[in-house]
Scaffold this motif. Structure first.
Motif, PDB file in Angstrom:
ATOM      1  N   ARG A 210      50.989  43.593  40.703  1.00  0.00           N
ATOM      2  CA  ARG A 210      49.847  43.198  41.531  1.00  0.00           C
ATOM      3  C   ARG A 210      48.542  43.180  40.748  1.00  0.00           C
ATOM      4  O   ARG A 210      47.496  42.881  41.317  1.00  0.00           O
ATOM      5  N   SER A 211      48.595  43.494  39.485  1.00  0.00           N
ATOM      6  CA  SER A 211      47.382  43.553  38.675  1.00  0.00           C
ATOM      7  C   SER A 211      46.988  42.151  38.198  1.00  0.00           C
ATOM      8  O   SER A 211      47.781  41.472  37.533  1.00  0.00           O
ATOM      9  N   PRO A 212      45.766  41.687  38.500  1.00  0.00           N
ATOM     10  CA  PRO A 212      45.331  40.378  37.985  1.00  0.00           C
ATOM     11  C   PRO A 212      45.371  40.304  36.458  1.00  0.00           C
ATOM     12  O   PRO A 212      45.763  39.278  35.894  1.00  0.00           O
ATOM     13  N   LEU A 213      44.977  41.399  35.787  1.00  0.00           N
ATOM     14  CA  LEU A 213      45.001  41.399  34.325  1.00  0.00           C
ATOM     15  C   LEU A 213      46.430  41.245  33.802  1.00  0.00           C
ATOM     16  O   LEU A 213      46.667  40.517  32.830  1.00  0.00           O
ATOM     17  N   ALA A 214      47.376  41.925  34.441  1.00  0.00           N
ATOM     18  CA  ALA A 214      48.771  41.796  34.017  1.00  0.00           C
ATOM     19  C   ALA A 214      49.252  40.351  34.167  1.00  0.00           C
ATOM     20  O   ALA A 214      49.983  39.838  33.301  1.00  0.00           O
ATOM     21  N   TRP A 215      48.844  39.679  35.219  1.00  0.00           N
ATOM     22  CA  TRP A 215      49.239  38.283  35.409  1.00  0.00           C
ATOM     23  C   TRP A 215      48.545  37.371  34.395  1.00  0.00           C
ATOM     24  O   TRP A 215      49.126  36.383  33.943  1.00  0.00           O
ATOM     25  N   GLN A 216      47.319  37.700  34.029  1.00  0.00           N
ATOM     26  CA  GLN A 216      46.632  36.898  33.017  1.00  0.00           C
ATOM     27  C   GLN A 216      47.323  37.022  31.660  1.00  0.00           C
ATOM     28  O   GLN A 216      47.524  36.024  30.956  1.00  0.00           O
ATOM     29  N   VAL A 217      47.692  38.255  31.286  1.00  0.00           N
ATOM     30  CA  VAL A 217      48.440  38.455  30.043  1.00  0.00           C
ATOM     31  C   VAL A 217      49.792  37.740  30.119  1.00  0.00           C
ATOM     32  O   VAL A 217      50.225  37.092  29.158  1.00  0.00           O
ATOM     33  N   SER A 218      50.460  37.832  31.268  1.00  0.00           N
ATOM     34  CA  SER A 218      51.769  37.193  31.433  1.00  0.00           C
ATOM     35  C   SER A 218      51.658  35.679  31.337  1.00  0.00           C
ATOM     36  O   SER A 218      52.526  35.014  30.741  1.00  0.00           O
ATOM     37  N   LEU A 219      50.595  35.114  31.920  1.00  0.00           N
ATOM     38  CA  LEU A 219      50.420  33.667  31.858  1.00  0.00           C
ATOM     39  C   LEU A 219      50.157  33.211  30.429  1.00  0.00           C
ATOM     40  O   LEU A 219      50.704  32.188  29.980  1.00  0.00           O
ATOM     41  N   PHE A 220      49.343  33.964  29.693  1.00  0.00           N
ATOM     42  CA  PHE A 220      49.105  33.618  28.288  1.00  0.00           C
ATOM     43  C   PHE A 220      50.403  33.697  27.494  1.00  0.00           C
ATOM     44  O   PHE A 220      50.710  32.796  26.701  1.00  0.00           O
ATOM     45  N   MET A 221      51.172  34.756  27.702  1.00  0.00           N
ATOM     46  CA  MET A 221      52.460  34.901  27.033  1.00  0.00           C
ATOM     47  C   MET A 221      53.383  33.740  27.373  1.00  0.00           C
ATOM     48  O   MET A 221      54.032  33.150  26.498  1.00  0.00           O
ATOM     49  N   GLY A 222      53.439  33.383  28.660  1.00  0.00           N
ATOM     50  CA  GLY A 222      54.351  32.332  29.088  1.00  0.00           C
ATOM     51  C   GLY A 222      53.984  30.963  28.555  1.00  0.00           C
ATOM     52  O   GLY A 222      54.860  30.209  28.100  1.00  0.00           O
ATOM     53  N   LEU A 223      52.710  30.627  28.591  1.00  0.00           N
ATOM     54  CA  LEU A 223      52.304  29.293  28.159  1.00  0.00           C
ATOM     55  C   LEU A 223      52.453  29.111  26.657  1.00  0.00           C
ATOM     56  O   LEU A 223      52.869  28.042  26.192  1.00  0.00           O
ATOM     57  N   GLN A 224      52.128  30.160  25.876  1.00  0.00           N
ATOM     58  CA  GLN A 224      52.323  30.008  24.428  1.00  0.00           C
ATOM     59  C   GLN A 224      53.810  29.938  24.086  1.00  0.00           C
ATOM     60  O   GLN A 224      54.206  29.223  23.168  1.00  0.00           O
ATOM     61  N   SER A 225      54.654  30.676  24.834  1.00  0.00           N
ATOM     62  CA  SER A 225      56.104  30.608  24.609  1.00  0.00           C
ATOM     63  C   SER A 225      56.638  29.227  24.948  1.00  0.00           C
ATOM     64  O   SER A 225      57.471  28.665  24.220  1.00  0.00           O
TER      65      SER A 225
END
Length: 392
Positions: A210-225
Motif C-alpha cells: 500500500r506504500s506509494p513509494l514502494a509502487w514507484q520503485v516497483s514501476l521503475f523496476m518494471g519499466l526498465q526490465s
C-alpha cells in the motif's frame, strides 16, 4: 555469526557470497537463446513452445519473488539463499535430462531459485554493507551482467563439444559450489529456525503493497526490465530488417550488452553518494530513450546501441540500489525487493510478447518502437519520484 566462526571467514563471506550468487543468477538462462535452433531440431518443439521455454523463468520470477521475504523472516537470509542455489542446481540438472517435459520443469525450478536470489541479495547488501551500498550493488550487478555475457558466449562452443544438453548442464557446477558456500555460512551463523524473526520494530511493514513509494520503485523496476527484455529479444531482428547482416546484428547486440555492463558498473557508485537519486534515474532513463529513438532511423548507428545500453544498465543498477536506499532494515529491503521484482518481471514477461504482436499487426517496427518510447518516458517519471530522498 557466532564466535566459533573464524574472523577472516566472517569478514570475507558476505562479499564472496554476494559474488557467488551473482555468478549463478544469469548464465543458465542466457545459454538457451543461442542454442534454440539446436533444441528445436532435436526435440521437434514448435516455436510457441520454445518461446514458453525461454519465458518460463521470467514468469517464475514474477510468481516466486513475493515469497522470498517471508521465507527469510522465518528461516534466515543465509539458509534461504543456500536453498535457492540448490534449487538452481536441481533445475539445471532436470532441464538437461532426456525428454521435453524435463526442459519445462527444470526451467521453472531454476527460475524459482534465481528469483529468490534476485530478491534477497539487496537485503544482504543492506545488512552487511550499509555504508557501501553503491559499491556492493555495482559489484553485484557487474558480476551478474558479465557472467551473463560469458554464459551466452560459451553456449555454442560448449554445445559443439558436449552437445546442447550437457552445455546447459555445466552451469550446475558453479551453482553447487555457491550452494555449498552458503550452506556453510548458514551453519556458521548460529541462526536457528524461527530465530530470524526480528522484533516487531524491525519487521517489514505488512502494508508495503500500500506504500506509494514502494509502487514507484516497483514501476521503475518494471519499466526498465520491460525495455531491457524487449531489446534482448528483438534487437537482432530489428537490425537485420534495417539492412544489417546477421553477423553485424549479432555484433551490435553484443555491444549493447557491453554498454549495459558499463552503465551498471558506474551508476551505483555515483548515485549512492547522493541523498537522492532522482536526477540519476532520470538521466539513465533519458539515455535509454535517446538510444531507442535512434533505432527508428533508416540505418541504426552503433552510437544509439551504446547509449541505449548505458541507460539500460544504469537503470537496472539504480532499481536494485533503490531496494536498499529506500528502506530502513534488511527485511524491509527484502519485502520491497520481492514486491518490485514481482511487478517488474511480470511486466518484463509481457514486453517481448506485446512488442512482437505490435510488429505483426503493423508490419513494421515504427509502432512498437513508439510504444516503447512512451513506456520509457513513463520510466523517467517513475525514476524521478522513486529517487527522492525518502524511505518507506
Amino acid at each position: 555469526m557466532s564466535s566459533a566462526v573464524p574472523a577472516p571467514w566472517r569478514q570475507a563471506s558476505p562479499a564472496v557470497g554476494v559474488v557467488l550468487i551473482a555468478f549463478n543468477l544469469r548464465p543458465s538462462l542466457m545459454g538457451i537463446g543461442p542454442l534454440i535452433k539446436q533444441i528445436e531440431a532435436d526435440t521437434g518443439l514448435a516455436p510457441s513452445a520454445l518461446g514458453l521455454l525461454i519465458t518460463m523463468p521470467v514468469i517464475a520470477f514474477g510468481a516466486v519473488s513475493p515469497l522470498a521475504a517471508p521465507l527469510a523472516r522465518r528461516f534466515g537470509l543465509e539458509r534461504v539463499l543456500a536453498f535457492s542455489l540448490w534449487l538452481v542446481v536441481l533445475g539445471v540438472v532436470l532441464r538437461s535430462l532426456p525428454g521435453t517435459a524435463w526442459l519445462f520443469v527444470g526451467a521453472g525450478l531454476l527460475g524459482a531459485g534465481i528469483a529468490v536470489g534476485n530478491v534477497l541479495v539487496p537485503a544482504v547488501i543492506r545488512r552487511d554493507f550499509p555504508g557501501r551500498i553503491g559499491t556492493m550493488t555495482s559489484l553485484f550487478v557487474t558480476t551478474l551482467a558479465g557472467v551473463a555475457a560469458v554464459g551466452a558466449g560459451l553456449a555454442v562452443p560448449l554445445a559443439g563439444a558436449l552437445g546442447w544438453r550437457l552445455a546447459l548442464a555445466v552451469w550446475a557446477v558453479p551453482a553447487a559450489l555457491a550452494g555449498l558456500w552458503w550452506l556453510l555460512v548458514s551453519r556458521g551463523s548460529g541462526v536457528a529456525a524461527g530465530a530470524a524473526v526480528p522484533p516487531p520494530s524491525a519487521r517489514a511493514p505488512v502494508s508495503i503493497w500500500r506504500s506509494p513509494l514502494a509502487w514507484q520503485v516497483s514501476l521503475f523496476m518494471g519499466l526498465q526490465s520491460l525495455a531491457f527484455y524487449v531489446l534482448v529479444a528483438w534487437l537482432p531482428s530489428l537490425l537485420q530488417d534495417a539492412g544489417l547482416s546477421a553477423a553485424a546484428a549479432g555484433t551490435y547486440a553484443f555491444f549493447y550488452q557491453v554498454a549495459c555492463l558499463s552503465g551498471s558498473l558506474l551508476a551505483p557508485l555515483v548515485a549512492a553518494r547522493a541523498s537522492g537519486q532522482s536526477r540519476h534515474a532520470v538521466a539513465a532513463s533519458a539515455l535509454s530513450l535517446v538510444g531507442f529513438i535512434g533505432l527508428a532511423g533508416p540505418a541504426p548507428s552503433l552510437i544509439w546501441i551504446l547509449l541505449g545500453g548505458l541507460g539500460s544498465g544504469a537503470s537496472l543498477a539504480l532499481s536494485l540500489a533503490f531496494f536498499s536506499l529506500r528502506t530502513h532494515n534488511p527485511l524491509q529491503t527484502a519485502s520491497l525487493s520481492g514486491m518490485a521484482q514481482s511487478v517488474g518481471y511480470s511486466l518484463a514477461a509481457l514486453g517481448p510478447v506485446g512488442f512482437g504482436l505490435l510488429h505483426d499487426a503493423t508490419g513494421g517496427w515504427q509502432v512498437p518502437l513508439a510504444a516503447l518510447w512512451v513506456l520509457v518516458g513513463l520510466q523517467c517519471w517513475a525514476g524521478a519520484v522513486a529517487g527522492r530522498a525518502r524511505r518507506i
